[in-house]
Design an enzyme around this catalytic site. Structure first.
Site, mmCIF file in Angstrom:
data_model
loop_
_atom_site.group_PDB
_atom_site.id
_atom_site.type_symbol
_atom_site.label_atom_id
_atom_site.label_comp_id
_atom_site.label_asym_id
_atom_site.label_seq_id
_atom_site.Cartn_x
_atom_site.Cartn_y
_atom_site.Cartn_z
ATOM 1 N N PHE A 154 0.851 -1.200 0.000
ATOM 2 C CA PHE A 154 0.000 0.000 0.000
ATOM 3 C C PHE A 154 0.888 1.252 0.000
ATOM 4 O O PHE A 154 1.850 1.336 0.767
ATOM 5 C CB PHE A 154 -0.879 -0.033 1.248
ATOM 6 C CG PHE A 154 -2.012 0.946 1.235
ATOM 7 C CD1 PHE A 154 -3.183 0.658 0.562
ATOM 8 C CD2 PHE A 154 -1.909 2.148 1.903
ATOM 9 C CE1 PHE A 154 -4.237 1.558 0.555
ATOM 10 C CE2 PHE A 154 -2.966 3.064 1.895
ATOM 11 C CZ PHE A 154 -4.132 2.766 1.219
ATOM 12 N N ASP B 160 1.351 -5.353 8.232
ATOM 13 C CA ASP B 160 0.225 -4.432 8.135
ATOM 14 C C ASP B 160 -1.035 -5.271 7.902
ATOM 15 O O ASP B 160 -1.164 -5.940 6.882
ATOM 16 C CB ASP B 160 0.440 -3.437 6.986
ATOM 17 C CG ASP B 160 -0.623 -2.340 6.988
ATOM 18 O OD1 ASP B 160 -1.760 -2.617 7.444
ATOM 19 O OD2 ASP B 160 -0.327 -1.231 6.526
ATOM 20 N N TYR C 32 -10.886 1.724 10.488
ATOM 21 C CA TYR C 32 -12.104 2.169 9.791
ATOM 22 C C TYR C 32 -12.498 1.283 8.629
ATOM 23 O O TYR C 32 -13.427 1.596 7.910
ATOM 24 C CB TYR C 32 -11.944 3.628 9.317
ATOM 25 C CG TYR C 32 -10.708 3.914 8.492
ATOM 26 C CD1 TYR C 32 -10.642 3.564 7.155
ATOM 27 C CD2 TYR C 32 -9.603 4.536 9.064
ATOM 28 C CE1 TYR C 32 -9.507 3.821 6.403
ATOM 29 C CE2 TYR C 32 -8.460 4.798 8.330
ATOM 30 C CZ TYR C 32 -8.418 4.437 6.995
ATOM 31 O OH TYR C 32 -7.287 4.670 6.268
ATOM 32 N N LYS C 33 -11.776 0.172 8.429
ATOM 33 C CA LYS C 33 -12.164 -0.739 7.344
ATOM 34 C C LYS C 33 -13.123 -1.785 7.915
ATOM 35 O O LYS C 33 -14.230 -1.442 8.308
ATOM 36 C CB LYS C 33 -10.911 -1.315 6.707
ATOM 37 C CG LYS C 33 -10.148 -0.217 5.942
ATOM 38 C CD LYS C 33 -8.819 -0.632 5.391
ATOM 39 C CE LYS C 33 -8.234 0.546 4.611
ATOM 40 N NZ LYS C 33 -6.777 0.440 4.453
ATOM 41 N N ARG D 172 -12.761 -2.801 -7.673
ATOM 42 C CA ARG D 172 -12.599 -3.561 -6.429
ATOM 43 C C ARG D 172 -13.931 -3.645 -5.684
ATOM 44 O O ARG D 172 -14.604 -2.636 -5.501
ATOM 45 C CB ARG D 172 -11.543 -2.863 -5.570
ATOM 46 C CG ARG D 172 -11.050 -3.694 -4.401
ATOM 47 C CD ARG D 172 -9.896 -3.018 -3.700
ATOM 48 N NE ARG D 172 -10.322 -1.779 -3.043
ATOM 49 C CZ ARG D 172 -9.650 -1.181 -2.067
ATOM 50 N NH1 ARG D 172 -8.497 -1.703 -1.645
ATOM 51 N NH2 ARG D 172 -10.080 -0.055 -1.530
HETATM 52 C C1 LIG Z 1 -6.043 1.549 4.557
HETATM 53 C C2 LIG Z 1 -4.605 1.252 4.703
HETATM 54 C C3 LIG Z 1 -3.764 2.155 5.339
HETATM 55 C C4 LIG Z 1 -4.314 3.462 5.842
HETATM 56 O O1 LIG Z 1 -3.396 4.232 6.496
HETATM 57 P P1 LIG Z 1 -3.865 5.540 7.288
HETATM 58 O O2 LIG Z 1 -2.643 6.067 7.850
HETATM 59 O O3 LIG Z 1 -4.856 5.089 8.329
HETATM 60 O O4 LIG Z 1 -4.505 6.450 6.313
HETATM 61 C C5 LIG Z 1 -2.428 1.814 5.460
HETATM 62 N N1 LIG Z 1 -1.948 0.646 4.990
HETATM 63 C C6 LIG Z 1 -2.744 -0.251 4.371
HETATM 64 C C7 LIG Z 1 -2.189 -1.546 3.886
HETATM 65 C C8 LIG Z 1 -4.095 0.027 4.204
HETATM 66 O O5 LIG Z 1 -4.892 -0.834 3.582
#
Ligand SMILES: *Cc1c(COP(=O)(O)O)cnc(C)c1O
Length: 412
Positions: free
Chosen positions: A126, A197, A222-223, A371
């Site tokens: 990501f 992660d 928040y997911k 997606r």
């Molecule tokens: C959604 C997501 C994030 C989000 O990071 P924030 O700092 O909360 O915006 C980070 N890494 C991955 C792999 C994600 O899917």
């Protein structure tokens, strides 16, 4: 219009998780397949926000830090999340964002391996993870560097200079699940630490951090945890590292005695030292409420339902939309696939927009990925039927072929 039979209603009626859908407020007529990006609103979240803001902040003001347990909320909420990821309650805390927590734990991994200077990650990780690692390396001057290797080739990228391997458990694009135990073992065999992660796994698929021997982890609130926009994130540090762990964002909330107001930082014992500043209590209280819901659902049932929903979505799109050129990017093997599905299509962005006009909400990941996430707590088999019926109509009527659907919004 394609008609898909009653079997979907029967599957929903037989679904032991169906009872959880009523805990969520979903708008009428919407098929929500984006809970992997922003989870739906639990009804209890609204009540909790009202209580935190109105009754606690409003009535007991600053005493709420003690009287309503605000000061411990990062730890108590972390302890509730711990069983979802195979961790001990004392190994998880909730704070900040995933990005910031990643900075803290990768820094701690570097501190724990002072004679090693390389962080290994997948270039397909990501983007914020990659950007944070770059920023962390840059902040260390010439000293530290990031080495890119695809998840499947991590072992070849290991060596005596590698301090840490930092990967996503579930790939945000393809949904491919990395073999956490095997990669962690390989990292350890090479003398490195493993940082995971969990953003696309937490709350949707089984995670066993301690079973895999993971050292550090972060994950999104928040997911699939449904903590609301900008909810704070989880952070895991294996017990064996906690006493010696050092992180650079050494704010007062991670201090051993924040209210002594002394000069000089001394870290709190345990996971609390990974806190930095004042926690966002309103968000955190909402997250706690939504975690309570997910904690009532057996993770094996969630995982099984998620696999059935994603398998069904793939099969229906391939059976009914074969002529339209969708290319499955996600693994076909349900055991290698997380809780979302990604299809590539050259008109992917416009198709996703046309679906939104019909109330089917998925999202788009550049360059051409459509997606669709399934949240097994509240998505139904009927949702999958609806989504595919609408997709077929979008394609048959070429509804995506409108100029205004091709203009990219700032959030995709
Ligand atoms: C959604 C997501 C994030 C989000 O990071 P924030 O700092 O909360 O915006 C980070 N890494 C991955 C792999 C994600 O899917």
């Amino acid at each position: 219009m394609l008609s898909l039979g009653d079997e979907f209603d029967r599957l929903d009626a037989e679904d032991p998780l169906q009872r959880f859908r009523v805990f969520f407020d979903l708008p009428e007529g919407v098929v929500y397949l984006d809970g992997n990006s922003l989870g739906a609103l639990p009804k209890a979240a609204l009540e909790r926000a009202c209580r935190t803001v109105g009754a606690e902040w409003g009535q007991t003001l600053i005493s709420s830090w003690n009287d309503h347990g605000w000061i411990d909320l990062p730890l108590t909420t972390g302890a509730r999340i711990a069983p979802l990821v195979g961790a001990k309650p004392s190994e998880v805390v909730v704070a900040d964002s995933v990005s910031i927590n990643l900075f803290k734990v990768v820094s701690a991994a570097l501190e724990a391996r002072p004679d090693r200077k390389v962080i290994v990650t997948d270039p397909g990780n990501f983007p914020t993870d990659l950007y944070i690692l770059e920023g962390l390396a840059a902040s260390r001057g010439q000293d530290v560097s990031v080495r890119y290797a695809p998840a499947a080739e991590i072992e070849a990228a290991l060596g005596p200079e590698v301090a840490a391997v930092c990967l996503s458990h579930v790939d945000y694009r393809s949904a491919r699940i990395a073999d956490m135990a095997a990669i962690t073992r390989a990292a350890h065999d090479a003398g490195a630490l493993a940082v995971w992660d969990l953003s696309h796994s937490l709350g949707a698929i089984e995670v066993d951090l301690n079973g895999a021997g993971a050292d550090f982890a972060v994950g999104c609130g928040y997911k699939y945890l449904n903590g609301g926009p900008g909810a704070p994130a989880m952070l895991f540090v294996a017990e064996r590292h906690q006493a010696d762990a050092r992180q650079p964002l050494s704010g007062w909330m991670g201090h051993a005695a924040p209210f002594e107001f002394v000069v000089g930082y001394s870290p709190a014992p345990g996971i609390r030292r990974f806190l930095t500043g004042t926690p966002p209590i309103v968000s955190l209280s909402i997250l706690e409420e939504s975690v309570k819901i997910i904690a009532q659902a057996p993770m094996r049932e969630l995982r099984e339902k998620s696999q059935r929903l994603t398998s069904m979505l793939i099969a229906l799109i391939e059976d009914h939309c074969a002529e339209y050129g969708f290319r499955l990017v996600s693994p076909r093997d349900k055991n290698l696939r997380g809780s979302h599905v990604l299809f590539d299509h050259p008109d992917g962005y416009a198709i996703v927009q046309a679906l939104k006009r019909r109330g089917v909400i998925g999202d788009f990941r550049a360059p051409e990925g459509m997606r669709f996430g399934v949240a097994p707590l509240y998505n139904t088999f009927g949702d999958i039927r609806e989504a595919v019926c609408h997709l077929l109509q979008v394609m048959e009527n070429r509804e995506y072929d409108l100029d205004d659907l091709r203009v990219r919004a700032s959030v995709t």
